[in-house]
Design an enzyme around this catalytic site. Structure first.
Site, short mmCIF file in Angstrom:
data_model
loop_
_atom_site.label_atom_id
_atom_site.label_comp_id
_atom_site.label_asym_id
_atom_site.label_seq_id
_atom_site.Cartn_x
_atom_site.Cartn_y
_atom_site.Cartn_z
N GLU A 105 0.87 -1.16 0.00
CA GLU A 105 0.00 0.00 0.00
C GLU A 105 0.91 1.22 0.00
OE1 GLU A 105 -2.23 -3.30 1.68
OE2 GLU A 105 -0.56 -2.29 2.65
N TYR A 117 7.50 2.18 -7.58
CA TYR A 117 6.94 0.84 -7.58
C TYR A 117 6.51 0.42 -8.99
CZ TYR A 117 6.92 1.60 -2.54
OH TYR A 117 7.30 1.88 -1.25
#
Length: 150
Positions: A105, A117
């Site tokens: 998250e 990411y």
């Protein structure tokens, strides 16, 4: 970027870890959270450039899945590729523990981290509403996933 070295985080490292954590985040993890992660056998790692600690990360892995719980680079050391190198190291640890997929998250407002990411291969798969505490109340989390199978 100078080459990074890594070593496992220990309880005696927590003062230095918390200094980085508090410098990097408005809502940092506590000593108790890091201690629980170490004692639970999570993959808790420090990243060093030379002798200077530049970051840390925490990953849990079980039942062919891993979850990136924390990835932090010292604010003054950001932008040097350390975050990507630390992420790659943590994903290697996930593979060692037979994880086939990784989840995380990230704050919806943290576009720098989300791009990191994505560059690594994570894709957004959902959103958790009001997941994170924020200065003005709560903030959504982007849920991301990455296959670890080559």
């Amino acid at each position: 970027m100078s080459e990074l070295s890594f070593r496992r985080m220990q309880e005696s490292d927590l003062d230095a870890v918390l200094a980085v954590e508090f410098a990097a985040f408005s809502h940092p993890w506590t000593r108790g959270i890091f201690l629980d992660c170490i004692q639970s056998g999570h993959e808790c790692w420090l990243a060093f450039s030379g002798r200077q600690q530049v970051g840390h990360g925490v990953l849990s892995a079980a039942a062919s899945e891993s979850h990136l719980l924390n990835l932090t680079v010292k604010p003054e050391s950001q932008g040097n590729g350390y975050g990507y190198a630390l992420l790659d190291h943590l994903m290697a640890q996930a593979r060692v523990r037979d994880a086939e997929e990784a989840f995380l998250e990230v704050r919806a407002s943290n576009q720098t981290a989300a791009r990191l990411y994505e560059r690594y291969g994570f894709n957004e798969i959902g959103r958790r509403r009001n997941y994170y505490p924020a200065v003005g109340g709560r903030e959504d989390a982007l849920v991301m996933a990455c296959s670890l199978i080559d």
